[in-house]
Design a protein around this motif. Sequence first.
Motif, short mmCIF file in Angstrom:
data_model
loop_
_atom_site.label_atom_id
_atom_site.label_comp_id
_atom_site.label_asym_id
_atom_site.label_seq_id
_atom_site.Cartn_x
_atom_site.Cartn_y
_atom_site.Cartn_z
N VAL A 264 -8.99 -39.15 5.27
CA VAL A 264 -7.62 -39.45 4.87
C VAL A 264 -7.09 -38.36 3.94
O VAL A 264 -5.97 -37.86 4.12
N TRP A 265 -7.89 -37.98 2.94
CA TRP A 265 -7.45 -36.91 2.03
C TRP A 265 -7.23 -35.61 2.79
O TRP A 265 -6.33 -34.83 2.47
N GLU A 266 -8.06 -35.36 3.80
CA GLU A 266 -7.88 -34.17 4.63
C GLU A 266 -6.54 -34.19 5.34
O GLU A 266 -5.83 -33.17 5.39
N LEU A 267 -6.15 -35.34 5.88
CA LEU A 267 -4.84 -35.46 6.52
C LEU A 267 -3.73 -35.12 5.54
O LEU A 267 -2.74 -34.47 5.89
N GLU A 268 -3.89 -35.56 4.29
CA GLU A 268 -2.85 -35.27 3.30
C GLU A 268 -2.74 -33.77 3.06
O GLU A 268 -1.63 -33.22 2.93
N TRP B 238 -3.20 -31.57 5.20
CA TRP B 238 -2.59 -31.01 6.40
C TRP B 238 -1.11 -31.40 6.53
O TRP B 238 -0.47 -31.06 7.53
N GLY B 239 -0.60 -32.19 5.59
CA GLY B 239 0.83 -32.46 5.60
C GLY B 239 1.23 -33.91 5.83
O GLY B 239 2.43 -34.21 5.89
N ALA B 240 0.26 -34.84 5.95
CA ALA B 240 0.62 -36.25 6.15
C ALA B 240 1.31 -36.79 4.90
O ALA B 240 0.89 -36.51 3.77
N LEU B 241 2.38 -37.56 5.10
CA LEU B 241 3.17 -38.10 4.00
C LEU B 241 2.93 -39.60 3.90
O LEU B 241 3.61 -40.40 4.54
N PHE B 242 1.95 -40.00 3.08
CA PHE B 242 1.61 -41.41 2.92
C PHE B 242 2.53 -42.07 1.90
O PHE B 242 3.08 -41.42 1.01
N ASP B 243 2.67 -43.41 2.03
CA ASP B 243 3.34 -44.17 0.99
C ASP B 243 2.51 -44.09 -0.29
O ASP B 243 1.28 -43.92 -0.23
N ARG B 244 3.17 -44.22 -1.44
CA ARG B 244 2.50 -43.99 -2.71
C ARG B 244 2.48 -45.23 -3.59
O ARG B 244 3.35 -46.10 -3.49
N THR B 245 1.49 -45.30 -4.47
CA THR B 245 1.45 -46.31 -5.52
C THR B 245 2.41 -45.87 -6.63
O THR B 245 2.85 -44.72 -6.67
N PRO B 246 2.74 -46.77 -7.57
CA PRO B 246 3.65 -46.37 -8.66
C PRO B 246 3.16 -45.16 -9.45
O PRO B 246 3.97 -44.40 -9.98
N ASP B 247 1.82 -44.96 -9.54
CA ASP B 247 1.32 -43.81 -10.28
C ASP B 247 1.09 -42.59 -9.40
O ASP B 247 0.47 -41.60 -9.82
#
Length: 633
Positions: free
Chosen positions: A98-102, A104-113
Amino acid sequence: MAQVDRQQWDVVVVGAGGAGLRAAIEARERGARTAVVCKSLFGKAHTVMAEGGIAASMGNVNGRDDWQVHFRDTMRGGKFLGQWRMAELHAREAPDRVWELETWGALFDRTPDGRISQRNFGGHEYPRLAHVGDRTGLELIRTLQQKVTALQQEDLAAHGDPEARLKVFQECTATRVLKDGGRVAGAFCYERESGRFFVLEAPAVVLATGGIGKSFKTTSNSWEYTGDGHALALLAGAPLLNMEFVQFHPTGMVWPPSVKGILVTESVRGDGGVLRNSDGRRFMFDYVPDVFKDKYAQTEDEADRWYEDPDGNRRPPELLPRDEVARAINAEVKAGRGSPHGGVFLDVSTRMPPEMIKRRLPSMYHQFKELADVDITAEPMEVGPTCHYVMGGVAVDSETAAAQGVPGLFAAGEVAGGMHGSNRLGGNSLSDLLVFGRRAGLHAAALAAAPGPRPEASPEQVDAAAAEALAPFHAREGAENPYTLHQELQSAMNDLVGIIRREDEMAEALRRLALLRERAARAGVEGHRQFNPGWHLALDLRNMLLVSECVARAALERTESRGGHTREDCPAMERSWRPVNLLCRPVEPPPPDPAAGRIRLERVRTEPIRPDLLALFDREELVKYLAEEELPA
């Protein structure tokens, strides 16, 4: 000899979904010249339909989550039939993927922090699914597609050719894995638009073709899912594992008929959606199995408290594993408490305000608004079980994703068996295809780089593959219509080998499959090879009939109910069946009679679970699931 274009590659990947693209990226980065055979347009793979999220124990929402809990949930969800080493590797490596995808440009939803957000899903103890609204699969494919394009741009700069080391053959289908003796030598393929044949010669082939859902009438699967990889492996000599386990996702659309079966993502329930019958009652409390009663709420008040304090209360029963929810819905409908169109009601509007629904579930809002004229912010959805996923698949080595018995053949994603046991947890599919797609590409590249002569497919083998593909054009008088055959196959599997199974019905299914196989040998098409979908379906029928026989024979053999396999005449889960895997192998040589069975079954014992992993479970739970000889002292 047929005039067929031959091309030399190191690794051929059949399938361009998440598993195929991740395998191709890894193989290319390990130095292998890699070809990808894509049945549809590049970026249009069925992976986009996995909407809810990627399961990975990153601990971003609940810090108590870790790989051991994820492993335990996966084994428990699969009723302990999963290949434990695959489940361990998957749980350990999923966060890195998952971190690898990020990166590479994946835009995941985020927690408040600012960390990657994670949501609840059925069968997972903690919020674990990294997500992008309810379009996670689309973001995954977009990211991998972008990575492929970036690698091709590197090759353009270095070699003056963007496809020098990584090429995608769009709208092409592989019909045979070619061999040199016992070793893989490449794949025989054709262009769907022109009908032109070509051969991709390579010492390593990775199967990443997805599932088998188009053998069933009601399915969430796209048109590509005709069991191609399963059949290619069988015909190459590799066994299929535990094909009786077919998952019926509990929530597919049931109305209108034109959209029946289209997936309603589990994230609707993960975000607070509740299931009600025609009486308006939340019926899932009646269906919590004893083994789950300590973790799932028994009353509506208790379930509602969980939304305020997930750590201190038991989970709502709507978040039970998918097999439990699907059987419960099926039971309510059979008892006459279903919705007007043969499903039940899924309501998210009572717990979430309209703007939040539109923000967190945008695809579901538009899907129901446009296809069913239902506003899910104000009214419930009608949903019911739909054929969704096959847990069985190519028997592979846990570490390398190599297929048993065929050197050079690999499989990853839904086409590979073993990871999920008898039932897959939601979200585990996307992390599975990332973890084992990478491993398949890694080991395929290593095999291709090994010293020694390259295998080579004989001209006679290529001619035979071409003749097989052209056979529908030479059908004589009385030729069968492939569309009619496909409809009859779907009805037989849906009605006789569906969510609830009985011995007499499965025996009847095998009889019908034999007749269909005999008729399919006479399937005929008109016209030319160019733009001929009838011809494509005639070729796909071979695969669907082979795989359907595997499902029916294995389901008839396993005289118990476990996970996605429910026998009305054998309703109990038998501990004696826990360590038993069923392997499907082709009958060799193929019988001359087209109606004769093509599949034989073999029982094999599973490998004992490692003691330190068994220690993660309560002894009471192990006593319920494991065979006597498997229990720790």
